[in-house]
Design a protein around this motif. Structure first.
Motif, PDB file in Angstrom:
ATOM      1  N   LEU A  70       0.796  -1.221   0.000  1.00 26.37           N
ATOM      2  CA  LEU A  70       0.000   0.000   0.000  1.00 26.37           C
ATOM      3  C   LEU A  70       0.835   1.280   0.000  1.00 26.37           C
ATOM      4  N   LEU A  71       1.950   1.267   0.739  1.00 27.02           N
ATOM      5  CA  LEU A  71       2.686   2.505   0.994  1.00 27.02           C
ATOM      6  C   LEU A  71       4.168   2.424   0.656  1.00 27.02           C
ATOM      7  N   ALA A  72       4.613   1.312   0.061  1.00 22.19           N
ATOM      8  CA  ALA A  72       6.039   1.096  -0.209  1.00 22.19           C
ATOM      9  C   ALA A  72       6.852   1.229   1.070  1.00 22.19           C
ATOM     10  N   ASP A  73       6.263   0.777   2.187  1.00 22.90           N
ATOM     11  CA  ASP A  73       6.877   0.915   3.504  1.00 22.90           C
ATOM     12  C   ASP A  73       7.738  -0.318   3.795  1.00 22.90           C
ATOM     13  N   GLY A  74       8.910  -0.347   3.178  1.00 29.26           N
ATOM     14  CA  GLY A  74       9.777  -1.497   3.354  1.00 29.26           C
ATOM     15  C   GLY A  74      11.089  -1.330   2.617  1.00 29.26           C
ATOM     16  N   LEU A  75      11.875  -2.384   2.643  1.00 28.00           N
ATOM     17  CA  LEU A  75      13.216  -2.381   2.071  1.00 28.00           C
ATOM     18  C   LEU A  75      13.436  -3.618   1.225  1.00 28.00           C
ATOM     19  N   PHE A  76      14.435  -3.548   0.349  1.00 31.21           N
ATOM     20  CA  PHE A  76      14.844  -4.749  -0.365  1.00 31.21           C
ATOM     21  C   PHE A  76      16.336  -4.687  -0.646  1.00 31.21           C
ATOM     22  N   GLU A  77      16.903  -5.842  -0.930  1.00 27.27           N
ATOM     23  CA  GLU A  77      18.290  -5.983  -1.347  1.00 27.27           C
ATOM     24  C   GLU A  77      18.327  -6.911  -2.552  1.00 27.27           C
ATOM     25  N   THR A  78      19.181  -6.609  -3.522  1.00 26.92           N
ATOM     26  CA  THR A  78      19.338  -7.450  -4.708  1.00 26.92           C
ATOM     27  C   THR A  78      20.777  -7.931  -4.785  1.00 26.92           C
ATOM     28  N   LEU A  79      20.940  -9.243  -4.898  1.00 26.92           N
ATOM     29  CA  LEU A  79      22.263  -9.853  -4.883  1.00 26.92           C
ATOM     30  C   LEU A  79      22.476 -10.700  -6.126  1.00 26.92           C
ATOM     31  N   LEU A  80      23.724 -10.850  -6.490  1.00 29.04           N
ATOM     32  CA  LEU A  80      24.118 -11.765  -7.562  1.00 29.04           C
ATOM     33  C   LEU A  80      24.216 -13.182  -7.011  1.00 29.04           C
ATOM     34  N   VAL A  81      23.608 -14.133  -7.722  1.00 26.84           N
ATOM     35  CA  VAL A  81      23.778 -15.556  -7.426  1.00 26.84           C
ATOM     36  C   VAL A  81      24.559 -16.163  -8.585  1.00 26.84           C
ATOM     37  N   GLU A  82      25.686 -16.753  -8.274  1.00 29.23           N
ATOM     38  CA  GLU A  82      26.542 -17.340  -9.301  1.00 29.23           C
ATOM     39  C   GLU A  82      27.429 -18.386  -8.640  1.00 29.23           C
ATOM     40  N   ALA A  83      27.707 -19.450  -9.368  1.00 25.60           N
ATOM     41  CA  ALA A  83      28.564 -20.532  -8.846  1.00 25.60           C
ATOM     42  C   ALA A  83      28.022 -21.078  -7.528  1.00 25.60           C
ATOM     43  N   GLY A  84      26.691 -21.130  -7.421  1.00 25.47           N
ATOM     44  CA  GLY A  84      26.066 -21.728  -6.256  1.00 25.47           C
ATOM     45  C   GLY A  84      26.086 -20.897  -4.996  1.00 25.47           C
ATOM     46  N   GLN A  85      26.397 -19.600  -5.093  1.00 28.41           N
ATOM     47  CA  GLN A  85      26.421 -18.772  -3.896  1.00 28.41           C
ATOM     48  C   GLN A  85      25.862 -17.387  -4.165  1.00 28.41           C
ATOM     49  N   ALA A  86      25.419 -16.758  -3.090  1.00 23.38           N
ATOM     50  CA  ALA A  86      24.951 -15.374  -3.153  1.00 23.38           C
ATOM     51  C   ALA A  86      26.134 -14.480  -2.796  1.00 23.38           C
ATOM     52  N   TRP A  87      26.569 -13.681  -3.748  1.00 24.14           N
ATOM     53  CA  TRP A  87      27.770 -12.871  -3.569  1.00 24.14           C
ATOM     54  C   TRP A  87      27.495 -11.639  -2.703  1.00 24.14           C
ATOM     55  N   LEU A  88      28.479 -11.333  -1.858  1.00 20.07           N
ATOM     56  CA  LEU A  88      28.450 -10.147  -0.993  1.00 20.07           C
ATOM     57  C   LEU A  88      27.230 -10.154  -0.070  1.00 20.07           C
ATOM     58  N   LEU A  89      26.828 -11.362   0.354  1.00 19.62           N
ATOM     59  CA  LEU A  89      25.639 -11.487   1.191  1.00 19.62           C
ATOM     60  C   LEU A  89      25.797 -10.734   2.507  1.00 19.62           C
ATOM     61  N   ASP A  90      26.928 -10.873   3.161  1.00 20.25           N
ATOM     62  CA  ASP A  90      27.110 -10.214   4.453  1.00 20.25           C
ATOM     63  C   ASP A  90      27.004  -8.699   4.321  1.00 20.25           C
ATOM     64  N   GLU A  91      27.569  -8.150   3.240  1.00 20.56           N
ATOM     65  CA  GLU A  91      27.494  -6.691   3.034  1.00 20.56           C
ATOM     66  C   GLU A  91      26.047  -6.245   2.805  1.00 20.56           C
ATOM     67  N   HIS A  92      25.308  -7.025   2.029  1.00 17.03           N
ATOM     68  CA  HIS A  92      23.913  -6.667   1.778  1.00 17.03           C
ATOM     69  C   HIS A  92      23.070  -6.778   3.048  1.00 17.03           C
TER      70      HIS A  92
END
Length: 295
Positions: free
Chosen positions: A33-55
């Protein structure tokens, strides 16, 4: 190509699997309703989510800044990501890669904009096949949309993307691929979905956070390794710079044209090599021109 997979639940990791089309939020959810939230977009490659801790670190700090309940921690998120990769096959096949999006909403509440006293936040993720893009991009400056230098939302990857959508629409209507946004404090800030990097005099610069640009994860990598420094960027500088790129966690695209003017982007390491070096905590470097190379 693998089909997108999604999961919807709460911050404890209790939820259900499905597809982006079959999983639904209640229409009372404030993210909807209000866009009251957050999101993160990460690269998935070679079976892992890159820079997950930073995100995840940015996710947590952004939630605190906006007064949202704390998002799920790594111990909750990591098993879900591993399950998503396994279920979809995205990122595990040879040459396969994907875009993982983590979403966090304040949840449902009474009508109106006042944050509920007791929140029941929503957490959902989506993993879709996607290849990093390194193709040149034509840009304009949005004639109407700006990035606020003082807004709390400018410091976070908020669900509120209306200004970026309008700026991208303007770019497409003008025959370009993307739009740069002016800062309310003056100068250029960023693009609709990426940080701006400009090379001048052999050094890479990026607009400071005081411009209202998002504290991008790849941007921060460059700053921490000393490969990028913060400096105001004015529109005329794009016409005389050595190179200009748009960078985020999924792409690194050189700017080929600024409005109708063609940019140099000459004598530099190719964007993919540079981006991958930065991704793995290395960096990018200046390459000598063919004219100055021996032989």
């Amino acid at each position: 190509m693998s089909d997108p997979i999604a999961w919807l639940g709460d911050g404890t990791g209790q939820g259900r699997w499905g597809t982006p089309q079959t999983l639904t939020l209640p229409i009372s959810d404030r993210g909807l309703l209000l866009a009251d939230g957050l999101f993160e977009t990460l690269l998935v490659e070679a079976g892992q989510a890159w820079l997950l801790d930073e995100h995840l670190a940015r996710w947590q700090s952004s939630a605190m800044l906006l007064g949202l309940p704390p998002p799920p921690v790594a111990a909750t998120v990591k098993p879900l990501i591993a399950a998503a990769i396994e279920r979809s096959g995205i990122g595990t096949a040879q040459g396969g890669s994907g875009a993982l999006r983590l979403n966090w909403s304040r949840g449902s509440g009474a009508r109106g904009i006042d944050p509920p006293r007791i929140s029941s936040p929503s957490f959902w993720l989506q993993l879709s096949a996607s290849k990093p893009c390194f193709e040149p991009v034509r840009v304009i400056v949005s004639p109407t949309e700006t990035r606020s230098a003082s807004s709390l939302l400018s410091r976070c990857k908020s669900l509120a993307y209306g200004a970026s959508i309008q700026a991208r629409r303007q770019a497409l209507e003008a025959g370009a691929d993307d739009a740069l946004l002016n800062s309310s404090a003056g100068g250029l800030c960023c693009s609709t979905s990426a940080n701006l990097l400009v090379c001048r005099g052999g050094s890479w610069i990026t607009p400071p956070l005081s411009s209202g640009c998002l504290p991008g994860v790849m941007r921060q990598r460059g700053l921490e390794t000393g490969l990028i420094t913060e400096c105001d960027v004015q529109k005329p500088e794009l016409l005389t710079c050595d190179a200009a790129w748009l960078i985020n966690s999924l792409n690194c695209r050189p700017i080929s044209h600024f409005h109708d003017a063609k940019l140099k982007n000459s004598h530099w390491e190719d964007p993919e090599t540079a981006w991958r070096r930065l991704l793995t905590a290395g960096g990018f470097k200046h390459l000598k021109s063919a004219e100055s190379s021996p032989g």
